[in-house]
Design a protein around this motif. Structure first.
Motif, PDB file in Angstrom:
ATOM      1  N   UNK A  31       0.770  -1.241   0.000  1.00  0.00           N
ATOM      2  CA  UNK A  31       0.000   0.000   0.000  1.00  0.00           C
ATOM      3  C   UNK A  31       0.798   1.287   0.000  1.00  0.00           C
ATOM      4  N   UNK A  32       2.065   1.226  -0.364  1.00  0.00           N
ATOM      5  CA  UNK A  32       2.890   2.439  -0.391  1.00  0.00           C
ATOM      6  C   UNK A  32       2.892   3.144  -1.735  1.00  0.00           C
ATOM      7  N   UNK A  33       2.606   2.425  -2.773  1.00  0.00           N
ATOM      8  CA  UNK A  33       2.715   2.973  -4.117  1.00  0.00           C
ATOM      9  C   UNK A  33       1.520   2.465  -4.919  1.00  0.00           C
ATOM     10  N   UNK A  34       0.912   3.364  -5.664  1.00  0.00           N
ATOM     11  CA  UNK A  34      -0.242   2.993  -6.487  1.00  0.00           C
ATOM     12  C   UNK A  34      -0.029   3.594  -7.870  1.00  0.00           C
ATOM     13  N   UNK A  35      -0.082   2.770  -8.928  1.00  0.00           N
ATOM     14  CA  UNK A  35       0.105   3.334 -10.268  1.00  0.00           C
ATOM     15  C   UNK A  35      -0.967   4.377 -10.566  1.00  0.00           C
ATOM     16  N   UNK A  36      -0.612   5.342 -11.394  1.00  0.00           N
ATOM     17  CA  UNK A  36      -1.575   6.370 -11.794  1.00  0.00           C
ATOM     18  C   UNK A  36      -2.711   5.717 -12.576  1.00  0.00           C
ATOM     19  N   UNK A  37      -2.333   4.761 -13.382  1.00  0.00           N
ATOM     20  CA  UNK A  37      -3.327   4.038 -14.163  1.00  0.00           C
ATOM     21  C   UNK A  37      -2.673   2.806 -14.754  1.00  0.00           C
ATOM     22  N   UNK A  38      -3.473   1.995 -15.343  1.00  0.00           N
ATOM     23  CA  UNK A  38      -2.985   0.810 -16.058  1.00  0.00           C
ATOM     24  C   UNK A  38      -3.443   0.893 -17.500  1.00  0.00           C
ATOM     25  N   UNK A  39      -2.551   0.508 -18.377  1.00  0.00           N
ATOM     26  CA  UNK A  39      -2.883   0.397 -19.790  1.00  0.00           C
ATOM     27  C   UNK A  39      -2.740  -1.083 -20.099  1.00  0.00           C
ATOM     28  N   UNK A  40      -3.879  -1.758 -20.251  1.00  0.00           N
ATOM     29  CA  UNK A  40      -3.841  -3.209 -20.355  1.00  0.00           C
ATOM     30  C   UNK A  40      -3.382  -3.738 -19.000  1.00  0.00           C
ATOM     31  N   UNK A  41      -2.366  -4.552 -19.011  1.00  0.00           N
ATOM     32  CA  UNK A  41      -1.807  -5.082 -17.761  1.00  0.00           C
ATOM     33  C   UNK A  41      -0.594  -4.285 -17.297  1.00  0.00           C
ATOM     34  N   UNK A  42      -0.305  -3.187 -17.958  1.00  0.00           N
ATOM     35  CA  UNK A  42       0.919  -2.439 -17.647  1.00  0.00           C
ATOM     36  C   UNK A  42       0.624  -1.217 -16.779  1.00  0.00           C
ATOM     37  N   UNK A  43       1.467  -1.083 -15.743  1.00  0.00           N
ATOM     38  CA  UNK A  43       1.336   0.049 -14.836  1.00  0.00           C
ATOM     39  C   UNK A  43       1.933   1.298 -15.480  1.00  0.00           C
ATOM     40  N   UNK A  44       1.343   2.435 -15.165  1.00  0.00           N
ATOM     41  CA  UNK A  44       1.876   3.718 -15.611  1.00  0.00           C
ATOM     42  C   UNK A  44       2.038   4.620 -14.405  1.00  0.00           C
ATOM     43  N   UNK A  45       3.173   5.297 -14.357  1.00  0.00           N
ATOM     44  CA  UNK A  45       3.513   6.163 -13.228  1.00  0.00           C
ATOM     45  C   UNK A  45       3.797   7.569 -13.732  1.00  0.00           C
ATOM     46  N   UNK A  46       3.752   8.528 -12.803  1.00  0.00           N
ATOM     47  CA  UNK A  46       3.989   9.928 -13.134  1.00  0.00           C
ATOM     48  C   UNK A  46       5.170  10.461 -12.320  1.00  0.00           C
ATOM     49  N   UNK A  47       5.457  11.739 -12.505  1.00  0.00           N
ATOM     50  CA  UNK A  47       6.512  12.375 -11.716  1.00  0.00           C
ATOM     51  C   UNK A  47       6.195  12.358 -10.228  1.00  0.00           C
ATOM     52  N   UNK A  48       4.907  12.396  -9.871  1.00  0.00           N
ATOM     53  CA  UNK A  48       4.534  12.288  -8.456  1.00  0.00           C
ATOM     54  C   UNK A  48       5.011  10.966  -7.864  1.00  0.00           C
ATOM     55  N   UNK A  49       5.026   9.923  -8.680  1.00  0.00           N
ATOM     56  CA  UNK A  49       5.506   8.632  -8.203  1.00  0.00           C
ATOM     57  C   UNK A  49       7.019   8.663  -7.978  1.00  0.00           C
ATOM     58  N   UNK A  50       7.731   9.434  -8.794  1.00  0.00           N
ATOM     59  CA  UNK A  50       9.179   9.600  -8.555  1.00  0.00           C
ATOM     60  C   UNK A  50       9.397  10.209  -7.170  1.00  0.00           C
ATOM     61  N   UNK A  51       8.605  11.220  -6.869  1.00  0.00           N
ATOM     62  CA  UNK A  51       8.688  11.864  -5.560  1.00  0.00           C
ATOM     63  C   UNK A  51       8.400  10.839  -4.462  1.00  0.00           C
ATOM     64  N   UNK A  52       7.362  10.028  -4.645  1.00  0.00           N
ATOM     65  CA  UNK A  52       6.978   9.037  -3.632  1.00  0.00           C
ATOM     66  C   UNK A  52       8.096   8.005  -3.450  1.00  0.00           C
ATOM     67  N   UNK A  53       8.687   7.530  -4.534  1.00  0.00           N
ATOM     68  CA  UNK A  53       9.778   6.545  -4.433  1.00  0.00           C
ATOM     69  C   UNK A  53      10.969   7.166  -3.709  1.00  0.00           C
ATOM     70  N   UNK A  54      11.308   8.412  -4.053  1.00  0.00           N
ATOM     71  CA  UNK A  54      12.417   9.093  -3.372  1.00  0.00           C
ATOM     72  C   UNK A  54      12.113   9.239  -1.886  1.00  0.00           C
ATOM     73  N   UNK A  55      10.881   9.587  -1.547  1.00  0.00           N
ATOM     74  CA  UNK A  55      10.474   9.716  -0.145  1.00  0.00           C
ATOM     75  C   UNK A  55      10.600   8.382   0.585  1.00  0.00           C
ATOM     76  N   UNK A  56      10.135   7.316  -0.030  1.00  0.00           N
ATOM     77  CA  UNK A  56      10.221   5.986   0.586  1.00  0.00           C
ATOM     78  C   UNK A  56      11.678   5.606   0.821  1.00  0.00           C
TER      79      UNK A  56
END
Length: 157
Positions: A31-56
């Protein structure tokens, strides 16, 4: 080459931090990271996710566990996040004190004037006054002492 404008695949996001993709998948599962959306079975992430990964990553480097990180990032607002971090700060201060005590003990053993520090009366005094690990009533196993020049050993609170 980036996937699409402003979006990253899991491989691209993980690669930006030198992580394996399974690390991000694990963070999703807890529950720490959630993709912005999925295209088919593939996760898609944004710059906000970069921030979240750096924070983690920074929180982990500071010693927070994944549950603690989740509690902080999922807190309802800034004051609640500060409250959770305040509790962690107290834990860090206690851990630092224990590490200082352990360091002092090892430093004394290294610099001990006795040929064998196990024969040193000062070392024996320090160890005797420490609480026994594994004894629930004993508390933390490392003593909190005055610096070695102080001459007095005080058991941990």
């Amino acid at each position: 080459m980036k996937s699409s404008e402003g979006e990253l695949t899991i491989g691209e996001l993980a690669g930006d931090f030198g992580l394996a993709t399974h690390v991000l998948r694990h963070w999703e599962s807890v529950g720490l990271l959630h993709p912005a959306r999925r295209v088919g079975d593939r996760r898609r992430y944004t710059d906000d996710h970069r921030f979240r990964v750096a924070l983690i990553l920074q929180a982990k480097a500071a010693g927070l566990g994944l549950d603690q990180i989740r509690a902080v990032v999922e807190a309802p607002d800034g004051p609640a996040r500060r409250d959770r971090l305040t509790a962690f700060l107290a834990e860090l201060d206690e851990r630092i004190e224990r590490l200082r005590s352990a360091r002092d003990l090892v430093a004394h053993a290294v610099d001990c004037p006795h040929e064998d520090f196990l024969a040193c009366s000062r070392m024996r005094e320090i160890l005797h006054d420490c609480r026994t690990p594994g004894n629930p009533a004993a508390g933390p196993p490392v003593c909190v002492r005055e610096p070695f020049g102080g001459g007095r050993v005080v058991p941990d609170r």
